[in-house]
Design a protein around this motif. Structure first.
Motif, PDB file in Angstrom:
ATOM      1  N   GLU A 250      -1.245   2.053  -5.498  1.00  7.41           N
ATOM      2  CA  GLU A 250      -1.356   1.578  -4.090  1.00  7.41           C
ATOM      3  C   GLU A 250      -2.410   0.873  -4.055  1.00  7.41           C
ATOM      4  O   GLU A 250      -2.421   0.028  -2.725  1.00  7.41           O
ATOM      5  CB  GLU A 250      -0.832   3.020  -2.828  1.00  7.41           C
ATOM      6  CG  GLU A 250       0.048   3.800  -2.908  1.00  7.41           C
ATOM      7  CD  GLU A 250       0.150   5.120  -2.671  1.00  7.41           C
ATOM      8  OE1 GLU A 250      -0.600   5.171  -1.539  1.00  7.41           O
ATOM      9  OE2 GLU A 250       1.168   5.883  -2.588  1.00  7.41           O
ATOM     10  N   GLN A 251      -3.716   0.634  -4.108  1.00  3.89           N
ATOM     11  CA  GLN A 251      -4.603   0.771  -3.576  1.00  3.89           C
ATOM     12  C   GLN A 251      -4.064  -0.907  -4.799  1.00  3.89           C
ATOM     13  O   GLN A 251      -5.096  -1.779  -3.322  1.00  3.89           O
ATOM     14  CB  GLN A 251      -5.948   0.633  -4.191  1.00  3.89           C
ATOM     15  CG  GLN A 251      -6.290   2.436  -3.615  1.00  3.89           C
ATOM     16  CD  GLN A 251      -7.471   2.829  -4.093  1.00  3.89           C
ATOM     17  OE1 GLN A 251      -8.246   2.936  -5.394  1.00  3.89           O
ATOM     18  NE2 GLN A 251      -8.113   3.829  -3.817  1.00  3.89           N
ATOM     19  N   LYS A 252      -3.748  -0.962  -5.505  1.00  5.53           N
ATOM     20  CA  LYS A 252      -3.561  -2.433  -5.945  1.00  5.53           C
ATOM     21  C   LYS A 252      -2.635  -4.094  -5.403  1.00  5.53           C
ATOM     22  O   LYS A 252      -3.254  -4.572  -4.834  1.00  5.53           O
ATOM     23  CB  LYS A 252      -2.781  -2.514  -7.348  1.00  5.53           C
ATOM     24  CG  LYS A 252      -4.259  -2.247  -8.508  1.00  5.53           C
ATOM     25  CD  LYS A 252      -3.471  -2.178  -9.739  1.00  5.53           C
ATOM     26  CE  LYS A 252      -4.847  -1.613 -10.865  1.00  5.53           C
ATOM     27  NZ  LYS A 252      -3.918  -1.850 -11.844  1.00  5.53           N
ATOM     28  N   VAL A 253      -1.974  -2.916  -4.698  1.00  5.22           N
ATOM     29  CA  VAL A 253      -0.374  -3.087  -3.797  1.00  5.22           C
ATOM     30  C   VAL A 253      -1.273  -3.973  -2.541  1.00  5.22           C
ATOM     31  O   VAL A 253      -0.904  -5.061  -2.000  1.00  5.22           O
ATOM     32  CB  VAL A 253       0.231  -2.714  -3.641  1.00  5.22           C
ATOM     33  CG1 VAL A 253       1.210  -3.034  -2.501  1.00  5.22           C
ATOM     34  CG2 VAL A 253       0.998  -2.158  -4.977  1.00  5.22           C
ATOM     35  N   ARG A 254      -2.071  -2.955  -1.875  1.00  2.00           N
ATOM     36  CA  ARG A 254      -2.536  -3.318  -1.314  1.00  2.00           C
ATOM     37  C   ARG A 254      -4.217  -4.297  -0.698  1.00  2.00           C
ATOM     38  O   ARG A 254      -5.235  -4.999   0.072  1.00  2.00           O
ATOM     39  CB  ARG A 254      -3.585  -2.239   0.028  1.00  2.00           C
ATOM     40  CG  ARG A 254      -2.240  -1.283   0.254  1.00  2.00           C
ATOM     41  CD  ARG A 254      -3.369   0.101   0.633  1.00  2.00           C
ATOM     42  NE  ARG A 254      -1.810   1.103   2.025  1.00  2.00           N
ATOM     43  CZ  ARG A 254      -2.479   2.238   1.814  1.00  2.00           C
ATOM     44  NH1 ARG A 254      -4.037   2.548   1.915  1.00  2.00           N
ATOM     45  NH2 ARG A 254      -1.846   3.261   2.020  1.00  2.00           N
ATOM     46  N   GLY A 255      -3.993  -4.616  -2.392  1.00  2.00           N
ATOM     47  CA  GLY A 255      -5.441  -5.682  -2.404  1.00  2.00           C
ATOM     48  C   GLY A 255      -7.073  -5.383  -2.901  1.00  2.00           C
ATOM     49  O   GLY A 255      -7.887  -5.712  -2.610  1.00  2.00           O
ATOM     50  N   LEU A 256      -7.100  -3.724  -2.410  1.00  2.00           N
ATOM     51  CA  LEU A 256      -8.137  -3.504  -2.585  1.00  2.00           C
ATOM     52  C   LEU A 256      -8.555  -2.783  -3.758  1.00  2.00           C
ATOM     53  O   LEU A 256     -10.132  -3.061  -4.137  1.00  2.00           O
ATOM     54  CB  LEU A 256      -8.022  -1.439  -2.130  1.00  2.00           C
ATOM     55  CG  LEU A 256      -7.482  -1.547  -0.733  1.00  2.00           C
ATOM     56  CD1 LEU A 256      -7.090  -0.130  -0.224  1.00  2.00           C
ATOM     57  CD2 LEU A 256      -8.320  -2.450   0.696  1.00  2.00           C
TER      58      LEU A 256
END
Length: 181
Positions: A174-180
């Protein structure tokens, strides 16, 4: 009563499982003959007998019993499979869970009476096939006669670790998808 030993362990909380016997697997008995168990050899016995699970063939060290629901036995195409719900509040339960969990005890044996057998002469040792067995007990042992028997502890901790790993992987995704990250 005759006995046979050998198996290997796997972990899950208080549940031990494995194979107390494998079909068509050779075992040299007392250096005198080769023994194999025919598929279906336990079937009648499983339907009619109360069987106990022990430590080292010691009838004073009962870990479970078919009639109490703490020992489940079934034949499948590989052999005599079992699941044993061990009581961790007893000294023998703690011993079983500890020694199997550490893999100090990896095998199984069984106590039985032969109801039907066949013999075959060979150039080496004679071969005995157990065709029907009255099963009395399975046992955890460090020295099984049949090398390919198994016992293992299924670990609640390992399951929880696996669940924690899945949660962490989901959060990272989820963090990768949000670019975090």
């Amino acid at each position: 009563m005759e006995t046979r030993s050998q198996d290997s362990p796997t972990a899950n909380g208080t549940i031990l499982s494995g194979y107390a016997a494998r079909f068509n697997s050779p075992a040299i008995i007392a250096g005198a003959f080769v023994e194999r168990i025919a598929p279906g050899a336990f079937s009648r016995s499983l339907g009619s007998r109360d069987v106990v699970a022990l430590i080292g063939h010691d009838h004073a060290r009962v870990l479970g019993r078919k009639s109490s629901g703490t020992l489940t036995l079934r034949e499948d195409r590989q052999g005599l499979a079992f699941t044993l719900d061990v009581d961790p509040t007893t000294p023998d339960g703690q011993t079983a869970l500890g020694t199997v969990g550490r893999r100090d005890v990896k095998g199984c044996s069984f106590g039985f009476q032969v109801l039907s057998e066949s013999w075959r002469e060979t150039d080496d040792l004679p071969e005995r096939t157990l065709e029907e067995i009255a099963l009395f007990e399975i046992t955890l042992t460090a020295f099984p006669a049949y090398d390919d028997t198994t016992v293992a502890l299924r670990s609640l901790e390992a399951r929880q670790t696996g669940a924690a790993r899945r949660v962490r992987m989901k959060a990272e995704l989820e963090q990768k998808v949000r670019g975090l990250i």
